[in-house]
Design a protein around this motif. Structure first.
Motif, short mmCIF file in Angstrom:
data_model
loop_
_atom_site.label_atom_id
_atom_site.label_comp_id
_atom_site.label_asym_id
_atom_site.label_seq_id
_atom_site.Cartn_x
_atom_site.Cartn_y
_atom_site.Cartn_z
N MET A 136 0.28 4.39 12.59
CA MET A 136 0.26 4.08 11.16
C MET A 136 -0.75 4.99 10.49
N GLU A 137 -0.41 5.38 9.26
CA GLU A 137 -1.31 6.17 8.42
C GLU A 137 -1.24 5.59 7.01
N THR A 138 -2.41 5.36 6.41
CA THR A 138 -2.45 4.76 5.07
C THR A 138 -3.48 5.48 4.22
N SER A 139 -3.14 5.69 2.97
CA SER A 139 -4.07 6.21 1.96
C SER A 139 -4.05 5.24 0.79
N THR A 140 -5.21 5.02 0.20
CA THR A 140 -5.28 4.10 -0.93
C THR A 140 -6.27 4.61 -1.97
N THR A 141 -6.00 4.29 -3.22
CA THR A 141 -6.83 4.73 -4.35
C THR A 141 -6.98 3.58 -5.33
N LEU A 142 -8.24 3.35 -5.75
CA LEU A 142 -8.52 2.37 -6.79
C LEU A 142 -9.05 3.13 -8.00
N SER A 143 -8.35 3.01 -9.14
CA SER A 143 -8.77 3.70 -10.36
C SER A 143 -9.74 2.83 -11.15
N GLU A 144 -10.42 3.42 -12.09
CA GLU A 144 -11.37 2.70 -12.94
C GLU A 144 -10.67 1.61 -13.75
N SER A 145 -9.39 1.82 -14.06
CA SER A 145 -8.62 0.83 -14.82
C SER A 145 -8.17 -0.35 -13.95
N GLU A 176 -6.09 -0.09 -11.15
CA GLU A 176 -4.83 0.12 -10.44
C GLU A 176 -5.13 0.52 -8.99
N LEU A 177 -4.63 -0.28 -8.06
CA LEU A 177 -4.78 -0.01 -6.63
C LEU A 177 -3.44 0.47 -6.10
N ASN A 178 -3.40 1.71 -5.65
CA ASN A 178 -2.19 2.29 -5.08
C ASN A 178 -2.37 2.44 -3.58
N VAL A 179 -1.35 2.01 -2.82
CA VAL A 179 -1.39 2.07 -1.36
C VAL A 179 -0.13 2.79 -0.90
N TRP A 180 -0.31 3.80 -0.07
CA TRP A 180 0.81 4.50 0.57
C TRP A 180 0.62 4.35 2.07
N THR A 181 1.64 3.87 2.76
CA THR A 181 1.52 3.72 4.21
C THR A 181 2.78 4.22 4.91
N ARG A 182 2.56 4.77 6.09
CA ARG A 182 3.65 5.30 6.91
C ARG A 182 3.49 4.75 8.31
N SER A 183 4.58 4.32 8.92
CA SER A 183 4.62 3.90 10.32
C SER A 183 5.67 4.74 11.02
N TRP A 184 5.39 5.13 12.27
CA TRP A 184 6.36 5.88 13.05
C TRP A 184 6.10 5.66 14.53
N THR A 185 7.13 5.96 15.33
CA THR A 185 7.01 5.78 16.77
C THR A 185 7.61 6.96 17.51
N HIS A 186 7.12 7.15 18.72
CA HIS A 186 7.69 8.12 19.65
C HIS A 186 8.46 7.39 20.74
N ASN A 187 8.48 6.05 20.68
CA ASN A 187 9.14 5.23 21.70
C ASN A 187 10.64 5.16 21.44
N PHE A 188 11.40 5.13 22.51
CA PHE A 188 12.85 5.06 22.37
C PHE A 188 13.33 3.66 22.01
N LEU A 189 12.73 2.64 22.64
CA LEU A 189 13.21 1.28 22.42
C LEU A 189 12.24 0.37 21.69
N GLU A 190 10.99 0.74 21.57
CA GLU A 190 10.02 -0.19 21.01
C GLU A 190 9.41 0.32 19.72
N LEU A 194 -13.27 0.83 -0.09
CA LEU A 194 -12.06 0.20 0.43
C LEU A 194 -12.04 0.37 1.94
N LYS A 195 -11.56 -0.65 2.65
CA LYS A 195 -11.42 -0.57 4.09
C LYS A 195 -9.99 -0.89 4.45
N ILE A 196 -9.39 -0.07 5.30
CA ILE A 196 -8.00 -0.20 5.70
C ILE A 196 -7.95 -0.74 7.13
N VAL A 197 -7.15 -1.78 7.35
CA VAL A 197 -6.96 -2.33 8.70
C VAL A 197 -5.47 -2.31 9.00
#
Length: 173
Positions: A19-28, A30-44, A110-113
């Motif tokens: 997983m990879e996530t980027s997030t931004t909180l503006s002064e106004s 607005e909290l924007n979150v972009w996240t990506r998940s991917w796998t190299h596994n064939f079945l899982e 901000l902390k991403i988990v």
């Protein structure tokens, strides 16, 4: 502290699932979150989730997002999508929240988990029931129930949580 406040994280949440996530909180607020998940596994794949914590000075907890879903299937599942016709082995999602303006100055960072949420047997039965009882089969079996900054729901026991590069089995956050 200057705006925007940003954070990013990239983790392997279980063997071969990332997983990879980027997030931004503006002064106004607005909290924007972009996240990506991917796998190299064939079945899982994974029931990938991310939570963004809004923290103040001395790690004061000011709020958090609900669990944001970005689940994926194994590469082989995308070739033969039996239960979910829209399953992907690489998926990106974007979320946007509006934080109350009087709350924003309290947030210093901000902390991403990232974590992989285990589904219990009852949830699989509900999914199977939905698939079998609906003539138009749903395109997504993952629910996207997020309402913005909310109360401390925490993780369920047995969820895998990645904190500081180490995977823990959650007993609750």
């Amino acid at each position: 502290m200057g705006y925007p406040i940003t954070a990013s994280a990239k983790d392997e949440i279980k063997a071969g699932v990332f997983m990879e996530t980027s997030t931004t909180l503006s002064e106004s607020g607005e909290l924007n979150v972009w996240t990506r998940s991917w796998t190299h596994n064939f079945l899982e794949g994974a029931h990938s989730r991310v939570v963004v914590y809004l923290l103040g000075e001395n790690d004061n907890h000011w709020g958090k997002t609900d669990e944001l879903a970005c689940g994926i299937g194994g590469i082989g599942e995308t070739l033969l999508p039996i239960f979910d016709k829209s399953v992907k082995s690489d998926r990106s999602e974007q979320y946007k929240f509006q934080i109350p303006s009087d709350f924003v100055p309290q947030v210093k960072y901000l902390k991403i988990v990232h974590f992989s949420k285990k589904k219990d047997f009852a949830e699989y039965v509900r999914i199977l029931h939905r698939l079998l009882s609906d003539d138009t089969h749903p395109t997504h079996v993952t629910n996207y129930n997020y309402t913005g900054i909310g109360h401390m729901v925490g993780c369920n026991v047995g969820d895998n949580v990645k904190v500081g590069g180490v995977i823990y089995e959650a007993t609750g956050i």
